[in-house]
Design an enzyme around this catalytic site. Structure first.
Site, PDB file in Angstrom:
ATOM      1  N   ASP A  12      46.081 -24.146 -16.651  1.00 43.03           N
ATOM      2  CA  ASP A  12      45.047 -24.983 -16.040  1.00 43.03           C
ATOM      3  C   ASP A  12      44.186 -25.650 -17.126  1.00 43.03           C
ATOM      4  OD1 ASP A  12      42.909 -25.956 -14.498  1.00 43.03           O
ATOM      5  OD2 ASP A  12      42.903 -24.195 -13.188  1.00 43.03           O
ATOM      6  N   HIS A  14      41.547 -27.929 -16.477  1.00 45.05           N
ATOM      7  CA  HIS A  14      40.263 -28.468 -15.990  1.00 45.05           C
ATOM      8  C   HIS A  14      39.114 -27.914 -16.840  1.00 45.05           C
ATOM      9  CE1 HIS A  14      42.914 -29.157 -12.495  1.00 45.05           C
ATOM     10  NE2 HIS A  14      42.168 -30.251 -12.340  1.00 45.05           N
TER      11      HIS A  14
HETATM   12  C1  B12 Z   1      38.977 -34.149 -13.265  1.00 44.26           C
HETATM   13  C2  B12 Z   1      40.142 -33.504 -12.536  1.00 44.26           C
HETATM   14  C3  B12 Z   1      41.361 -33.429 -13.199  1.00 44.26           C
HETATM   15  C4  B12 Z   1      41.555 -33.869 -14.649  1.00 44.26           C
HETATM   16  C5  B12 Z   1      41.033 -32.713 -15.561  1.00 44.26           C
HETATM   17  C6  B12 Z   1      40.508 -33.252 -16.884  1.00 44.26           C
HETATM   18  C7  B12 Z   1      39.906 -32.121 -17.700  1.00 44.26           C
HETATM   19  N1  B12 Z   1      40.527 -31.832 -18.832  1.00 44.26           N
HETATM   20  O1  B12 Z   1      38.930 -31.499 -17.284  1.00 44.26           O
HETATM   21  C8  B12 Z   1      43.102 -34.067 -14.709  1.00 44.26           C
HETATM   22  C9  B12 Z   1      43.420 -35.483 -14.346  1.00 44.26           C
HETATM   23  C10 B12 Z   1      43.766 -33.713 -16.038  1.00 44.26           C
HETATM   24  C11 B12 Z   1      43.557 -33.160 -13.569  1.00 44.26           C
HETATM   25  C12 B12 Z   1      44.847 -32.654 -13.461  1.00 44.26           C
HETATM   26  C13 B12 Z   1      45.285 -31.897 -12.392  1.00 44.26           C
HETATM   27  N2  B12 Z   1      44.611 -31.628 -11.272  1.00 44.26           N
HETATM   28 CO1  B12 Z   1      42.706 -31.974 -11.064  1.00 44.26          CO
HETATM   29  N3  B12 Z   1      40.967 -32.422 -10.557  1.00 44.26           N
HETATM   30  C14 B12 Z   1      39.975 -32.998 -11.201  1.00 44.26           C
HETATM   31  C15 B12 Z   1      38.744 -33.133 -10.269  1.00 44.26           C
HETATM   32  C16 B12 Z   1      38.707 -34.578  -9.754  1.00 44.26           C
HETATM   33  C17 B12 Z   1      37.405 -32.772 -10.868  1.00 44.26           C
HETATM   34  C18 B12 Z   1      37.353 -31.422 -11.598  1.00 44.26           C
HETATM   35  C19 B12 Z   1      35.971 -31.270 -12.190  1.00 44.26           C
HETATM   36  O2  B12 Z   1      35.779 -31.544 -13.373  1.00 44.26           O
HETATM   37  N4  B12 Z   1      34.991 -30.877 -11.354  1.00 44.26           N
HETATM   38  C20 B12 Z   1      33.604 -30.758 -11.780  1.00 44.26           C
HETATM   39  C21 B12 Z   1      33.296 -29.290 -12.205  1.00 44.26           C
HETATM   40  C22 B12 Z   1      31.824 -29.193 -12.599  1.00 44.26           C
HETATM   41  O3  B12 Z   1      33.524 -28.458 -11.074  1.00 44.26           O
HETATM   42  P1  B12 Z   1      34.581 -27.284 -11.052  1.00 44.26           P
HETATM   43  O4  B12 Z   1      35.698 -27.593 -11.994  1.00 44.26           O
HETATM   44  O5  B12 Z   1      34.933 -27.016  -9.629  1.00 44.26           O
HETATM   45  O6  B12 Z   1      33.808 -26.013 -11.643  1.00 44.26           O
HETATM   46  C23 B12 Z   1      32.681 -25.460 -10.970  1.00 44.26           C
HETATM   47  C24 B12 Z   1      33.019 -24.477  -9.844  1.00 44.26           C
HETATM   48  O7  B12 Z   1      34.381 -24.440  -9.456  1.00 44.26           O
HETATM   49  C25 B12 Z   1      32.535 -23.135 -10.316  1.00 44.26           C
HETATM   50  N5  B12 Z   1      33.471 -22.247 -11.007  1.00 44.26           N
HETATM   51  C26 B12 Z   1      34.622 -22.522 -11.666  1.00 44.26           C
HETATM   52  N6  B12 Z   1      35.112 -21.423 -12.208  1.00 44.26           N
HETATM   53  C27 B12 Z   1      34.284 -20.410 -11.915  1.00 44.26           C
HETATM   54  C28 B12 Z   1      34.324 -19.070 -12.290  1.00 44.26           C
HETATM   55  C29 B12 Z   1      33.289 -18.228 -11.853  1.00 44.26           C
HETATM   56  C30 B12 Z   1      33.328 -16.789 -12.211  1.00 44.26           C
HETATM   57  C31 B12 Z   1      32.209 -18.764 -11.079  1.00 44.26           C
HETATM   58  C32 B12 Z   1      31.098 -17.893 -10.660  1.00 44.26           C
HETATM   59  C33 B12 Z   1      32.196 -20.115 -10.729  1.00 44.26           C
HETATM   60  C34 B12 Z   1      33.221 -20.926 -11.157  1.00 44.26           C
HETATM   61  O8  B12 Z   1      31.524 -23.458 -11.252  1.00 44.26           O
HETATM   62  C35 B12 Z   1      31.909 -24.623 -11.982  1.00 44.26           C
HETATM   63  C36 B12 Z   1      30.660 -25.311 -12.493  1.00 44.26           C
HETATM   64  O9  B12 Z   1      29.840 -25.762 -11.467  1.00 44.26           O
HETATM   65  C37 B12 Z   1      39.108 -32.106  -9.138  1.00 44.26           C
HETATM   66  C38 B12 Z   1      38.549 -32.429  -7.754  1.00 44.26           C
HETATM   67  C39 B12 Z   1      37.116 -31.974  -7.611  1.00 44.26           C
HETATM   68  N7  B12 Z   1      36.316 -32.823  -7.067  1.00 44.26           N
HETATM   69  O10 B12 Z   1      36.766 -30.854  -8.034  1.00 44.26           O
HETATM   70  C40 B12 Z   1      40.643 -32.119  -9.165  1.00 44.26           C
HETATM   71  C41 B12 Z   1      41.418 -30.874  -8.738  1.00 44.26           C
HETATM   72  C42 B12 Z   1      40.765 -29.621  -9.278  1.00 44.26           C
HETATM   73  N8  B12 Z   1      42.721 -31.078  -9.380  1.00 44.26           N
HETATM   74  C43 B12 Z   1      43.700 -30.697  -8.644  1.00 44.26           C
HETATM   75  C44 B12 Z   1      45.063 -30.748  -9.026  1.00 44.26           C
HETATM   76  C45 B12 Z   1      46.090 -30.365  -7.965  1.00 44.26           C
HETATM   77  C46 B12 Z   1      45.457 -31.139 -10.314  1.00 44.26           C
HETATM   78  C47 B12 Z   1      46.886 -31.217 -10.841  1.00 44.26           C
HETATM   79  C48 B12 Z   1      47.787 -30.014 -10.482  1.00 44.26           C
HETATM   80  C49 B12 Z   1      47.485 -32.547 -10.337  1.00 44.26           C
HETATM   81  C50 B12 Z   1      48.927 -32.774 -10.711  1.00 44.26           C
HETATM   82  N9  B12 Z   1      49.779 -32.639  -9.724  1.00 44.26           N
HETATM   83  O11 B12 Z   1      49.222 -33.004 -11.854  1.00 44.26           O
HETATM   84  C51 B12 Z   1      46.663 -31.321 -12.361  1.00 44.26           C
HETATM   85  C52 B12 Z   1      46.660 -29.962 -13.051  1.00 44.26           C
HETATM   86  C53 B12 Z   1      46.701 -30.116 -14.547  1.00 44.26           C
HETATM   87  C54 B12 Z   1      46.485 -28.772 -15.203  1.00 44.26           C
HETATM   88  N10 B12 Z   1      47.487 -28.326 -15.929  1.00 44.26           N
HETATM   89  O12 B12 Z   1      45.440 -28.172 -15.082  1.00 44.26           O
HETATM   90  C55 B12 Z   1      43.249 -30.180  -7.290  1.00 44.26           C
HETATM   91  C56 B12 Z   1      43.380 -28.659  -7.139  1.00 44.26           C
HETATM   92  C57 B12 Z   1      43.787 -28.332  -5.723  1.00 44.26           C
HETATM   93  C58 B12 Z   1      43.799 -26.911  -5.364  1.00 44.26           C
HETATM   94  N11 B12 Z   1      43.311 -25.955  -6.124  1.00 44.26           N
HETATM   95  O13 B12 Z   1      44.239 -26.660  -4.276  1.00 44.26           O
HETATM   96  C59 B12 Z   1      41.790 -30.754  -7.196  1.00 44.26           C
HETATM   97  C60 B12 Z   1      40.802 -29.890  -6.394  1.00 44.26           C
HETATM   98  C61 B12 Z   1      41.913 -32.154  -6.542  1.00 44.26           C
HETATM   99  C62 B12 Z   1      42.335 -32.069  -5.095  1.00 44.26           C
HETATM  100  N12 B12 Z   1      41.405 -32.165  -4.151  1.00 44.26           N
HETATM  101  O14 B12 Z   1      43.487 -31.939  -4.789  1.00 44.26           O
HETATM  102  N13 B12 Z   1      42.549 -32.934 -12.691  1.00 44.26           N
END
Ligand code: B12
Length: 142
Positions: A12, A14
């Protein structure tokens, strides 16, 4: 100051949430060892052993969390980390599934707490302080 290990498990990549977690937990007074993205189970465990960490916080965003996290608790025990606190959060499974079901699945795997993506991270820092105190006691605060 309590040491904790952070990282995004498996293949992963992200990266954004991981940076936010690092900032929030550092600001809350934890010593954060951030392994970044694409971290294997062994890398989490090695870092926790090297730094005498009290907790491992695993992130999984891309939907493969269940596969990537399976066996982590057992490996921790094998390596002598019997007491380590394991938290996991993010988008833990593919698509939208009932959170109670997801939480149970990860707790059955040995995680102490399981979090949704929109969890209030300040609340999590408080929970973690309490959990560390309960499991390791007050004096052991390195
Ligand atoms: C940007 C993004 C990408 C970028 C990542 C760039 C980078 N290097 O960061 C790129 C384009 C590379 C990408 C690729 C992929 N992505 Co993407 N991506 C996103 C997107 C749009 C935003 C992620 C983000 O930065 N969010 C902002 C941060 C602040 O939020 P967060 O990551 O959720 O983290 C917060 C919380 O989750 C929480 N949290 C996280 N971990 C933990 C741990 C603990 C202990 C706690 C308490 C809280 C916590 O706190 C964090 C901070 O607030 C999301 C959609 C979305 N809106 O979230 C999809 C998303 C995560 N991606 C998704 C997918 C499917 C993929 C790919 C598999 C797509 C593909 N087929 O290639 C690939 C995977 C690549 C890989 N090997 O990881 C899906 C996951 C679906 C799922 N889980 O069911 C999402 C949800 C989009 C969707 N709706 O389908 N992605």
């Amino acid at each position: 100051m309590h040491t904790i290990v952070l990282g995004v498990i498996g293949s992963d990549c992200h990266a954004v949430g991981n940076k936010i977690l690092e900032k929030v937990f550092s600001d809350a007074g934890f010593k954060v060892v951030n392994l970044g993205v694409m971290v294997s189970q062994d890398e989490f465990i090695n870092a926790a052993i090297e730094t005498n960490a009290k907790a491992i916080l695993v992130s999984s965003l891309y939907g493969q969390g269940e596969l990537d996290c399976e066996g982590l608790r057992e490996k921790c025990i094998e390596r002598g980390l019997d007491k380590i606190i394991l938290y996991v959060g993010g988008n833990l499974v593919v698509g939208k599934q009932d959170f109670d079901y997801v939480e149970k699945k990860f707790k059955d795997m040995g995680f102490d707490r399981v979090f949704k993506p929109d969890v209030d991270l300040i609340e999590v820092t408080k929970l973690l302080k309490d959990d560390i105190e309960q499991r390791f006691g007050n004096k052991d605060s390195k």
